[in-house]
Design a protein around this motif. Structure first.
Motif, PDB file in Angstrom:
ATOM      1  N   LEU A   1      57.247  45.246  19.805  1.00  0.00           N
ATOM      2  CA  LEU A   1      56.276  44.720  18.838  1.00  0.00           C
ATOM      3  C   LEU A   1      54.969  44.339  19.528  1.00  0.00           C
ATOM      4  O   LEU A   1      53.896  44.382  18.914  1.00  0.00           O
ATOM      5  CB  LEU A   1      56.858  43.500  18.116  1.00  0.00           C
ATOM      6  CG  LEU A   1      58.115  43.744  17.277  1.00  0.00           C
ATOM      7  CD1 LEU A   1      58.626  42.430  16.695  1.00  0.00           C
ATOM      8  CD2 LEU A   1      57.850  44.746  16.162  1.00  0.00           C
ATOM      9  N   PHE A   2      55.066  43.951  20.801  1.00  0.00           N
ATOM     10  CA  PHE A   2      53.866  43.609  21.567  1.00  0.00           C
ATOM     11  C   PHE A   2      53.065  44.843  21.994  1.00  0.00           C
ATOM     12  O   PHE A   2      51.867  44.733  22.274  1.00  0.00           O
ATOM     13  CB  PHE A   2      54.234  42.822  22.828  1.00  0.00           C
ATOM     14  CG  PHE A   2      54.748  41.440  22.551  1.00  0.00           C
ATOM     15  CD1 PHE A   2      54.484  40.805  21.357  1.00  0.00           C
ATOM     16  CD2 PHE A   2      55.515  40.768  23.498  1.00  0.00           C
ATOM     17  CE1 PHE A   2      54.960  39.528  21.091  1.00  0.00           C
ATOM     18  CE2 PHE A   2      55.994  39.494  23.249  1.00  0.00           C
ATOM     19  CZ  PHE A   2      55.714  38.874  22.046  1.00  0.00           C
ATOM     20  N   VAL A   3      53.721  45.996  22.059  1.00  0.00           N
ATOM     21  CA  VAL A   3      53.098  47.194  22.629  1.00  0.00           C
ATOM     22  C   VAL A   3      51.790  47.561  21.941  1.00  0.00           C
ATOM     23  O   VAL A   3      50.762  47.755  22.614  1.00  0.00           O
ATOM     24  CB  VAL A   3      54.097  48.373  22.619  1.00  0.00           C
ATOM     25  CG1 VAL A   3      53.372  49.702  22.834  1.00  0.00           C
ATOM     26  CG2 VAL A   3      55.146  48.189  23.699  1.00  0.00           C
ATOM     27  N   PRO A   4      51.744  47.699  20.595  1.00  0.00           N
ATOM     28  CA  PRO A   4      50.449  48.085  19.981  1.00  0.00           C
ATOM     29  C   PRO A   4      49.361  47.037  20.185  1.00  0.00           C
ATOM     30  O   PRO A   4      48.182  47.391  20.341  1.00  0.00           O
ATOM     31  CB  PRO A   4      50.802  48.252  18.496  1.00  0.00           C
ATOM     32  CG  PRO A   4      52.076  47.514  18.302  1.00  0.00           C
ATOM     33  CD  PRO A   4      52.809  47.603  19.590  1.00  0.00           C
ATOM     34  N   LEU A   5      49.735  45.756  20.213  1.00  0.00           N
ATOM     35  CA  LEU A   5      48.739  44.702  20.431  1.00  0.00           C
ATOM     36  C   LEU A   5      48.175  44.766  21.844  1.00  0.00           C
ATOM     37  O   LEU A   5      46.959  44.676  22.057  1.00  0.00           O
ATOM     38  CB  LEU A   5      49.365  43.334  20.173  1.00  0.00           C
ATOM     39  CG  LEU A   5      49.926  43.098  18.762  1.00  0.00           C
ATOM     40  CD1 LEU A   5      50.588  41.727  18.683  1.00  0.00           C
ATOM     41  CD2 LEU A   5      48.824  43.204  17.720  1.00  0.00           C
ATOM     42  N   LEU A   6      49.065  44.945  22.815  1.00  0.00           N
ATOM     43  CA  LEU A   6      48.614  45.019  24.211  1.00  0.00           C
ATOM     44  C   LEU A   6      47.843  46.303  24.480  1.00  0.00           C
ATOM     45  O   LEU A   6      46.896  46.304  25.279  1.00  0.00           O
ATOM     46  CB  LEU A   6      49.827  44.916  25.141  1.00  0.00           C
ATOM     47  CG  LEU A   6      50.559  43.576  25.138  1.00  0.00           C
ATOM     48  CD1 LEU A   6      51.814  43.643  26.007  1.00  0.00           C
ATOM     49  CD2 LEU A   6      49.657  42.463  25.625  1.00  0.00           C
ATOM     50  N   LYS A   7      48.233  47.374  23.827  1.00  0.00           N
ATOM     51  CA  LYS A   7      47.518  48.641  24.008  1.00  0.00           C
ATOM     52  C   LYS A   7      46.090  48.525  23.501  1.00  0.00           C
ATOM     53  O   LYS A   7      45.146  49.033  24.129  1.00  0.00           O
ATOM     54  CB  LYS A   7      48.258  49.765  23.279  1.00  0.00           C
ATOM     55  CG  LYS A   7      47.707  51.147  23.559  1.00  0.00           C
ATOM     56  CD  LYS A   7      48.577  52.219  22.929  1.00  0.00           C
ATOM     57  CE  LYS A   7      48.063  53.602  23.280  1.00  0.00           C
ATOM     58  NZ  LYS A   7      48.939  54.667  22.713  1.00  0.00           N
ATOM     59  N   LYS A   8      45.914  47.849  22.357  1.00  0.00           N
ATOM     60  CA  LYS A   8      44.570  47.636  21.825  1.00  0.00           C
ATOM     61  C   LYS A   8      43.773  46.705  22.731  1.00  0.00           C
ATOM     62  O   LYS A   8      42.575  46.902  22.952  1.00  0.00           O
ATOM     63  CB  LYS A   8      44.678  47.054  20.418  1.00  0.00           C
ATOM     64  CG  LYS A   8      43.335  46.889  19.720  1.00  0.00           C
ATOM     65  CD  LYS A   8      43.515  46.372  18.304  1.00  0.00           C
ATOM     66  CE  LYS A   8      42.165  46.218  17.606  1.00  0.00           C
ATOM     67  NZ  LYS A   8      42.330  45.701  16.221  1.00  0.00           N
ATOM     68  N   TRP A   9      44.430  45.670  23.261  1.00  0.00           N
ATOM     69  CA  TRP A   9      43.769  44.715  24.152  1.00  0.00           C
ATOM     70  C   TRP A   9      43.303  45.379  25.447  1.00  0.00           C
ATOM     71  O   TRP A   9      42.262  45.050  26.000  1.00  0.00           O
ATOM     72  CB  TRP A   9      44.737  43.572  24.445  1.00  0.00           C
ATOM     73  CG  TRP A   9      44.246  42.571  25.447  1.00  0.00           C
ATOM     74  CD1 TRP A   9      43.173  41.742  25.329  1.00  0.00           C
ATOM     75  CD2 TRP A   9      44.822  42.290  26.724  1.00  0.00           C
ATOM     76  NE1 TRP A   9      43.051  40.948  26.451  1.00  0.00           N
ATOM     77  CE2 TRP A   9      44.050  41.267  27.322  1.00  0.00           C
ATOM     78  CE3 TRP A   9      45.925  42.790  27.423  1.00  0.00           C
ATOM     79  CZ2 TRP A   9      44.342  40.757  28.581  1.00  0.00           C
ATOM     80  CZ3 TRP A   9      46.221  42.271  28.664  1.00  0.00           C
ATOM     81  CH2 TRP A   9      45.433  41.266  29.242  1.00  0.00           C
ATOM     82  N   CYS A  10      44.099  46.344  25.920  1.00  0.00           N
ATOM     83  CA  CYS A  10      43.831  46.987  27.205  1.00  0.00           C
ATOM     84  C   CYS A  10      42.907  48.205  27.080  1.00  0.00           C
ATOM     85  O   CYS A  10      42.431  48.723  28.089  1.00  0.00           O
ATOM     86  CB  CYS A  10      45.154  47.405  27.846  1.00  0.00           C
ATOM     87  SG  CYS A  10      45.028  48.181  29.455  1.00  0.00           S
ATOM     88  N   SER A  11      42.648  48.642  25.855  1.00  0.00           N
ATOM     89  CA  SER A  11      41.946  49.920  25.668  1.00  0.00           C
ATOM     90  C   SER A  11      40.514  49.904  26.178  1.00  0.00           C
ATOM     91  O   SER A  11      39.954  50.950  26.500  1.00  0.00           O
ATOM     92  CB  SER A  11      41.946  50.291  24.183  1.00  0.00           C
ATOM     93  OG  SER A  11      41.276  49.292  23.419  1.00  0.00           O
TER      94      SER A  11
END
Length: 423
Positions: free
Chosen positions: A379-389
């Motif tokens: 569940l954290f993956v899409p949030l972290l991916k957006k944060w890291c993009s």
């Protein structure tokens, strides 16, 4: 009419809610595998129909690291292997901080004298907290979130190798005296035999596949490129599929050993909420460790040698590297809070080989924690991916370039010095 129906299905398929549900396919597949494990545990359990201790425990995990070896550049892997600061942070978090916090919680729960919470489940929870980071899910989740996959692979290899020695020692420390003295394995022979099995498992599932993948990448580049292009073209996520098989095997083994029927249902419900809470809590601590808010405040600008004070210059050089980039922070968050089940089952069964009656109770916290950590982390993956993009370019590549520039500058300085001496 058919065109209308087709357009309707396309509209439904591309709806935001359906799109979100498609991103959670891992959770749905895991639920299906858990149901299969419940009603047919002998299929994928250790010693079962497909001999999962070999086909999945070795084969599936080895495939994950074989693919990592094929896709990772050797130079970048070596740079991450030398990132001792990140290793230190993750090891302290994974072994010391998590286990000490869980020990405090377990002591408080034990002191409450709640008979619905089995005391051997608390021992299993404590042993779970002393286990190293998980073998497969860290690499898969870090990659999916856009984090530093190379650093994650290094943490898995180093953490599980050291865990063979650190985990039994921590278990002895926490159970030698105090409220959990009854749970002291005190089996020197079992612990000694554990080392050999762990070295064998880590060597065959992590180190050897990683080495083979590196050899294929460097000596057979066309084959490795064709393989990676095939996976990318058909959107085949081998790592995630192999991770599902690993968890399927863990649940099958737990159901086969009666792990979930040997303790009260209230205890299972308590563990589910407790595991979720502590995983989110540990992930938050890892984020604070990875990006301490006070470091940018203390060191807002990069010092210039000769112009900045020596105190500021050397303090910057010492402490600023502990403020990690976003890609490394994602790796630290996933690796620091997670616990291995593939290796943890061996750690528990090897230490408590003589307590077969309580083995199922000891395995319950580990199996539940592994499944919940993967579901929560996904569940954290899409949030972290957006944060890291927004973090570009690749920091690891920049580091390797900096090393090359420093080497070239030193060579230029040596050449200039030699020429001046000759003239």
């Amino acid at each position: 009419m058919m065109d209308c129906n087709k357009n309707l299905w396309i509209k439904i398929w591309n709806h935001p809610i359906v799109t979100y549900l498609k991103t959670q396919w891992f959770t749905f597949c895991l639920a299906i595998f858990i149901i299969i494990a419940r009603f047919a545990p002998n299929f994928a359990a250790n010693g079962g129909l497909i001999k999962a201790q070999y086909t999945i425990g070795y084969g599936a995990v080895a495939w994950i690291f074989l693919q990592s070896g094929i896709s990772m550049k050797t130079s970048k892997l070596l740079v991450n292997m030398g990132n001792w600061r990140a290793h230190l942070v993750i090891f302290i978090m994974s072994f010391l901080i998590t286990s000490s916090i869980i020990y405090g919680f377990c002591c408080a729960i034990k002191a409450s004298n709640n008979h619905n919470i089995d005391e051997w489940v608390l021992v299993g929870l404590l042993v779970t907290a002393t286990c190293p980071t998980t073998v497969a899910s860290n690499v898969v989740l870090t990659t999916n979130a856009g984090g530093n996959e190379l650093l994650s692979v290094c943490e898995v290899f180093l953490g599980n190798t050291l865990g063979a020695f650190i985990t039994p020692a921590l278990v002895q420390m926490y159970t030698r005296s105090g409220p959990f003295q009854f749970g002291n394995p005190a089996g020197a022979q079992g612990i000694a035999a554990l080392y050999g099995r762990v070295m064998k498992q880590v060597g065959l599932t992590v180190f050897l596949p990683l080495l083979v993948g590196q050899l294929i990448q460097n000596f057979l580049p066309k084959i490795s490129e064709a393989y990676l292009n095939f996976l990318k073209r058909y959107h085949i996520k081998i790592g995630t599929i192999m991770l599902l098989l690993v968890m399927f095997s863990s649940f099958s083994t737990a159901f086969k050993q009666g792990a979930f029927t040997s303790v009260p249902h209230v205890c299972i419900i308590f563990l589910c909420f407790f595991n979720f809470g502590v995983y989110v809590f540990f992930t938050g601590i890892c984020f604070v460790f990875a990006r301490p808010f006070f470091i940018p405040m203390l060191f807002p600008t990069e010092p210039i040698y000769g112009e900045s004070s020596k105190t500021y210059y050397y303090s910057y050089k010492i402490f600023k590297p502990f403020y990690y980039c976003k890609r490394d922070s994602i790796c630290i968050m996933f690796c620091g809070a997670s616990k291995t089940a593939a290796l943890g089952v061996s750690l528990i069964t090897s230490q408590y080989a003589n307590d077969n009656d309580n083995l199922g109770k000891l395995l319950v916290p580990l199996v539940l924690y592994q499944s919940q950590q993967v579901i929560t982390a996904s569940l954290f993956v899409p949030l972290l991916k957006k944060w890291c993009s927004d973090e570009q370019p690749d920091v690891v590549e920049l580091q390797s370039r900096e090393y090359d520039i420093e080497n070239k500058l030193s060579k230029v300085e040596e050449t200039a010095t030699t020429n001046s001496m000759e003239s």
